[in-house]
Design a protein around this motif. Structure first.
Motif, mmCIF file in Angstrom:
data_model
loop_
_atom_site.group_PDB
_atom_site.id
_atom_site.type_symbol
_atom_site.label_atom_id
_atom_site.label_comp_id
_atom_site.label_asym_id
_atom_site.label_seq_id
_atom_site.Cartn_x
_atom_site.Cartn_y
_atom_site.Cartn_z
ATOM 1 N N GLU A 85 0.883 -1.169 0.000
ATOM 2 C CA GLU A 85 0.000 0.000 0.000
ATOM 3 C C GLU A 85 0.912 1.207 0.000
ATOM 4 O O GLU A 85 2.138 1.061 0.055
ATOM 5 C CB GLU A 85 -0.919 0.001 1.226
ATOM 6 N N THR A 87 0.444 4.254 2.016
ATOM 7 C CA THR A 87 0.445 5.157 3.178
ATOM 8 C C THR A 87 1.781 5.147 3.918
ATOM 9 O O THR A 87 2.331 6.200 4.239
ATOM 10 C CB THR A 87 -0.703 4.774 4.133
ATOM 11 N N ARG A 113 0.202 -7.545 -3.031
ATOM 12 C CA ARG A 113 -0.131 -8.366 -1.852
ATOM 13 C C ARG A 113 -0.303 -9.793 -2.330
ATOM 14 O O ARG A 113 -1.062 -10.037 -3.268
ATOM 15 C CB ARG A 113 -1.439 -7.878 -1.190
ATOM 16 N N GLU A 115 -2.149 -12.267 -1.981
ATOM 17 C CA GLU A 115 -3.433 -12.788 -1.496
ATOM 18 C C GLU A 115 -3.889 -13.930 -2.374
ATOM 19 O O GLU A 115 -3.327 -14.176 -3.434
ATOM 20 C CB GLU A 115 -4.485 -11.673 -1.578
ATOM 21 N N GLY A 120 -11.749 -9.337 -8.406
ATOM 22 C CA GLY A 120 -11.584 -8.139 -7.583
ATOM 23 C C GLY A 120 -10.477 -8.254 -6.552
ATOM 24 O O GLY A 120 -10.296 -7.357 -5.736
ATOM 25 N N TYR A 122 -6.408 -9.203 -6.533
ATOM 26 C CA TYR A 122 -5.246 -9.532 -7.351
ATOM 27 C C TYR A 122 -3.983 -9.364 -6.521
ATOM 28 O O TYR A 122 -4.007 -8.755 -5.457
ATOM 29 C CB TYR A 122 -5.195 -8.614 -8.582
ATOM 30 N N GLN A 127 -4.187 1.509 -6.940
ATOM 31 C CA GLN A 127 -4.970 2.366 -6.047
ATOM 32 C C GLN A 127 -4.786 3.825 -6.455
ATOM 33 O O GLN A 127 -3.763 4.187 -7.033
ATOM 34 C CB GLN A 127 -4.474 2.247 -4.601
ATOM 35 N N GLU A 131 -3.160 11.493 1.218
ATOM 36 C CA GLU A 131 -2.757 11.534 2.619
ATOM 37 C C GLU A 131 -2.566 13.003 2.995
ATOM 38 O O GLU A 131 -2.133 13.801 2.163
ATOM 39 C CB GLU A 131 -1.407 10.808 2.863
ATOM 40 N N ARG A 258 -10.801 -1.795 10.242
ATOM 41 C CA ARG A 258 -10.106 -1.878 8.972
ATOM 42 C C ARG A 258 -8.988 -2.899 9.063
ATOM 43 O O ARG A 258 -8.557 -3.277 10.140
ATOM 44 C CB ARG A 258 -9.575 -0.495 8.596
ATOM 45 N N TYR A 262 -2.806 0.551 11.816
ATOM 46 C CA TYR A 262 -2.361 1.884 12.216
ATOM 47 C C TYR A 262 -3.485 2.883 12.470
ATOM 48 O O TYR A 262 -3.237 4.022 12.813
ATOM 49 C CB TYR A 262 -1.358 2.457 11.209
ATOM 50 N N TYR A 263 -4.742 2.475 12.324
ATOM 51 C CA TYR A 263 -5.831 3.456 12.433
ATOM 52 C C TYR A 263 -6.149 3.865 13.866
ATOM 53 O O TYR A 263 -6.109 3.049 14.789
ATOM 54 C CB TYR A 263 -7.098 2.925 11.770
ATOM 55 N N ALA A 281 -15.389 -3.910 -0.876
ATOM 56 C CA ALA A 281 -14.819 -2.636 -0.420
ATOM 57 C C ALA A 281 -14.073 -2.019 -1.594
ATOM 58 O O ALA A 281 -13.087 -2.569 -2.069
ATOM 59 C CB ALA A 281 -13.879 -2.862 0.752
ATOM 60 N N GLY A 283 -12.926 1.054 -1.387
ATOM 61 C CA GLY A 283 -11.956 1.994 -0.849
ATOM 62 C C GLY A 283 -12.085 2.080 0.649
ATOM 63 O O GLY A 283 -13.086 1.644 1.226
ATOM 64 N N GLY A 304 -5.938 9.687 5.608
ATOM 65 C CA GLY A 304 -5.955 9.493 4.158
ATOM 66 C C GLY A 304 -6.867 8.344 3.793
ATOM 67 O O GLY A 304 -7.579 7.778 4.641
HETATM 68 P P1 HAM Z 1 -6.906 -1.039 2.109
HETATM 69 O O1 HAM Z 1 -8.289 -1.117 2.665
HETATM 70 O O2 HAM Z 1 -5.970 -2.138 2.424
HETATM 71 O O3 HAM Z 1 -6.324 0.347 2.615
HETATM 72 O O4 HAM Z 1 -6.967 -0.880 0.539
HETATM 73 C C1 HAM Z 1 -7.765 0.127 -0.069
HETATM 74 C C2 HAM Z 1 -8.524 -0.452 -1.237
HETATM 75 O O5 HAM Z 1 -7.614 -1.075 -2.157
HETATM 76 C C3 HAM Z 1 -9.502 -1.563 -0.860
HETATM 77 O O6 HAM Z 1 -10.721 -1.031 -0.421
HETATM 78 C C4 HAM Z 1 -9.643 -2.292 -2.180
HETATM 79 O O7 HAM Z 1 -10.594 -1.646 -3.008
HETATM 80 C C5 HAM Z 1 -8.273 -2.141 -2.805
HETATM 81 N N1 HAM Z 1 -7.504 -3.400 -2.633
HETATM 82 C C6 HAM Z 1 -6.847 -3.821 -1.550
HETATM 83 N N2 HAM Z 1 -6.281 -5.036 -1.769
HETATM 84 C C7 HAM Z 1 -6.594 -5.381 -3.036
HETATM 85 C C8 HAM Z 1 -6.312 -6.516 -3.882
HETATM 86 N N3 HAM Z 1 -5.569 -7.520 -3.463
HETATM 87 N N4 HAM Z 1 -6.823 -6.533 -5.144
HETATM 88 C C9 HAM Z 1 -7.579 -5.494 -5.596
HETATM 89 N N5 HAM Z 1 -7.856 -4.402 -4.848
HETATM 90 C C10 HAM Z 1 -7.389 -4.345 -3.591
HETATM 91 C C11 HAM Z 1 -5.085 0.815 2.292
HETATM 92 O O8 HAM Z 1 -4.372 0.361 1.427
HETATM 93 C C12 HAM Z 1 -4.710 2.055 3.078
HETATM 94 N N6 HAM Z 1 -3.351 2.444 2.680
HETATM 95 C C13 HAM Z 1 -5.699 3.176 2.849
HETATM 96 C C14 HAM Z 1 -5.340 4.410 3.600
HETATM 97 C C15 HAM Z 1 -4.732 5.494 3.112
HETATM 98 N N7 HAM Z 1 -5.543 4.600 4.870
HETATM 99 C C16 HAM Z 1 -5.077 5.792 5.211
HETATM 100 N N8 HAM Z 1 -4.550 6.330 4.149
#
Ligand code: HAM
Length: 429
Positions: A85, A87, A113, A115, A120, A122, A127, A131, A258, A262-263, A281, A283, A304
């Motif tokens: 990610e 952040t 990641r 996963e 949806g 991958y 993204q 922030e 979440r 870190y939240y 989800a 976002g 962010g």
């Molecule tokens: P997150 O919820 O891990 O937050 O990811 C944000 C969005 O990225 C998810 O809601 C989803 O739509 C998309 N996403 C996550 N993993 C995958 C995946 N493996 N494949 C497709 N889409 C994915 C963050 O990443 C935090 N950095 C958000 C944040 C910013 N918080 C504070 N600042």
């Protein structure tokens, strides 16, 4: 080098993105960037690879860190990781460069990641996000959440819900985590094997469960609202009131936790009801006061969000909105008189700012016209031996069926420019 036994393929969960999908992604990022820049955010592009430690601060008990990170030792023997990610990297950049606050940045890019792939989900995904560092004011939370909401509605999405919660400050969250752990242990017998294990590692994550047997237990779990300090409760109230005041429809959900550790205080998620519940989800984000300190900087407030581009586009498909833009060629040059005109004319047209293409390798008029039709070009520019002798180019409208006209070779670029701008005015493109 020995040839591989099988032709190489993309790794599991990784994709080659091509048009029209790539064009649609560019348009999405451009729409997002415009909105973010209108709100005073500047772009940041942190590197894809960071020292592993940068990401460990996201919480070693989270799956993203403990199971899913692409980490390895580089040739200098340093532990590094592909970013899961953005952040953590943005906060690392803040700590490293200490820009003046408030520091408001937006970004777009790929994260990794490991996963289990699904629709949806991958292993390399895109993204967009923002922030803000250095502001402790609930009205900033309103700005950030409203920006996330606006970015989703800009695409034309309607079946998306915004869910907001507060996880309290550090102490609130700790007291609540202990209360949830105690509660879950008291109901151990009713929990799935997986939920029992998660209870010991990261109890709040159990609240997020999708398993029906666990959901029944979680329904009775303590609510964070009983554990918020008066300051945290007032912060949440101000955020909710602000969102309502600016017309952002918001649902409060005291079960929203979440995936990342870190939240603190405000957390939120955007949920697309058109998508499969496991990956709905599109976002999420929140406050992460304390992350800058964890990365070696001064105490700094931060907030962010990130939107998942892949999932947003799946939701757009499901709702039939934000279609890929047609790439429209102005002209397709058909040359059956040696090829020199095609060679020179496509170049001139492109230099004049028009979209032009041609076919290589010659071919009959019929086969070149087939290519012209398939290209979707608005006009065909035809050059046969008659045109060559007369010093003209035949301009044929491929859409309207209007009479074709002969235009002097020397004027054809200017003629096409005029036609194309008239056409754009007519169609409003
Ligand atoms: P997150 O919820 O891990 O937050 O990811 C944000 C969005 O990225 C998810 O809601 C989803 O739509 C998309 N996403 C996550 N993993 C995958 C995946 N493996 N494949 C497709 N889409 C994915 C963050 O990443 C935090 N950095 C958000 C944040 C910013 N918080 C504070 N600042």
């Amino acid at each position: 080098m020995v040839a591989p036994e099988h032709p190489f393929q993309t790794l599991t969960g990784m994709r080659d993105l091509v048009e029209p999908d790539t064009g649609r992604r560019r348009a999405l990022v451009a729409t997002f960037a415009e909105r973010a820049e209108r709100a005073g955010y500047g772009e940041i592009r942190p590197p894809l690879l960071e020292e592993l430690g940068v990401f460990l601060r996201m919480g070693e008990a989270t799956d993203v860190v403990s199971k899913e990170m692409y980490e390895f030792e580089d040739k200098d023997g340093r532990r590094v990781a592909l970013r899961p990610e953005l952040t953590a990297g943005v906060v690392r950049a803040f700590v490293q460069h200490h820009p003046p606050t408030p520091w408001k940045v937006w970004y777009s890019g790929t994260s990794f990641r490991r996963e289990r792939p699904a629709a949806g989900r991958y292993r390399a995904f895109d993204q967009v996000g923002v922030e803000v560092l250095g502001v402790d004011d609930p009205d900033l939370d309103v700005e950030v959440v409203a920006l996330a909401w606006g970015s989703v509605t800009d695409l034309g999405l309607r079946r998306v819900r915004l869910v907001v919660n507060s996880l309290g400050d550090h102490e609130d969250r700790q007291r609540y985590t202990d209360a949830v752990a105690t509660f879950l242990r008291s109901r151990r017998a009713d929990l799935s094997e997986a939920a029992r294990a998660t209870t010991e590692r990261n109890p709040l994550r159990v609240l997020d469960t999708k398993r029906p047997e666990d959901r029944a237990v979680v329904a009775d779990a303590p609510s964070i609202s009983d554990y918020l300090s008066p300051e945290s409760a007032a912060h949440l109230e101000r955020v909710l009131a602000g969102l309502r005041a600016v017309g952002v429809p918001v649902e409060q959900d005291d079960r929203l936790v979440r995936g990342l550790d870190y939240y603190r205080r405000t957390t939120f998620e955007l949920v697309a009801d058109s998508l499969d519940a496991a990956q709905n989800a599109v976002g999420g984000g929140g406050r992460y006061d304390g992350l800058a300190e964890d990365l070696g900087g001064p105490p700094t407030d931060g907030i962010g969000f990130a939107l998942g581009v892949d999932r947003l586009l799946l939701a757009c498909d499901a709702e039939g909105v934000f279609p890929p833009a047609d790439v429209v060629l102005d002209a397709f040059v058909v040359d059956t008189a040696g090829g020199e005109t095609a060679r020179d004319l496509v170049h001139e047209l492109r230099e004049a700012g028009l979209a032009a293409d041609r076919r290589y390798g010659g071919g009959s008029l019929k086969s070149q016209m087939k290519s012209a039709d398939r290209s979707g070009a608005r006009w065909a520019l035809l050059v046969g031996s008659d045109e060559l002798d007369a010093g003209v180019v035949t301009v044929r409208d491929l859409r309207s069926g209007a009479e074709q006209v002969a235009v002097p070779r020397a004027d054809v670029v200017a003629d096409l420019r005029r036609r194309s701008s008239e056409h754009r005015e007519d169609t409003g493109t």
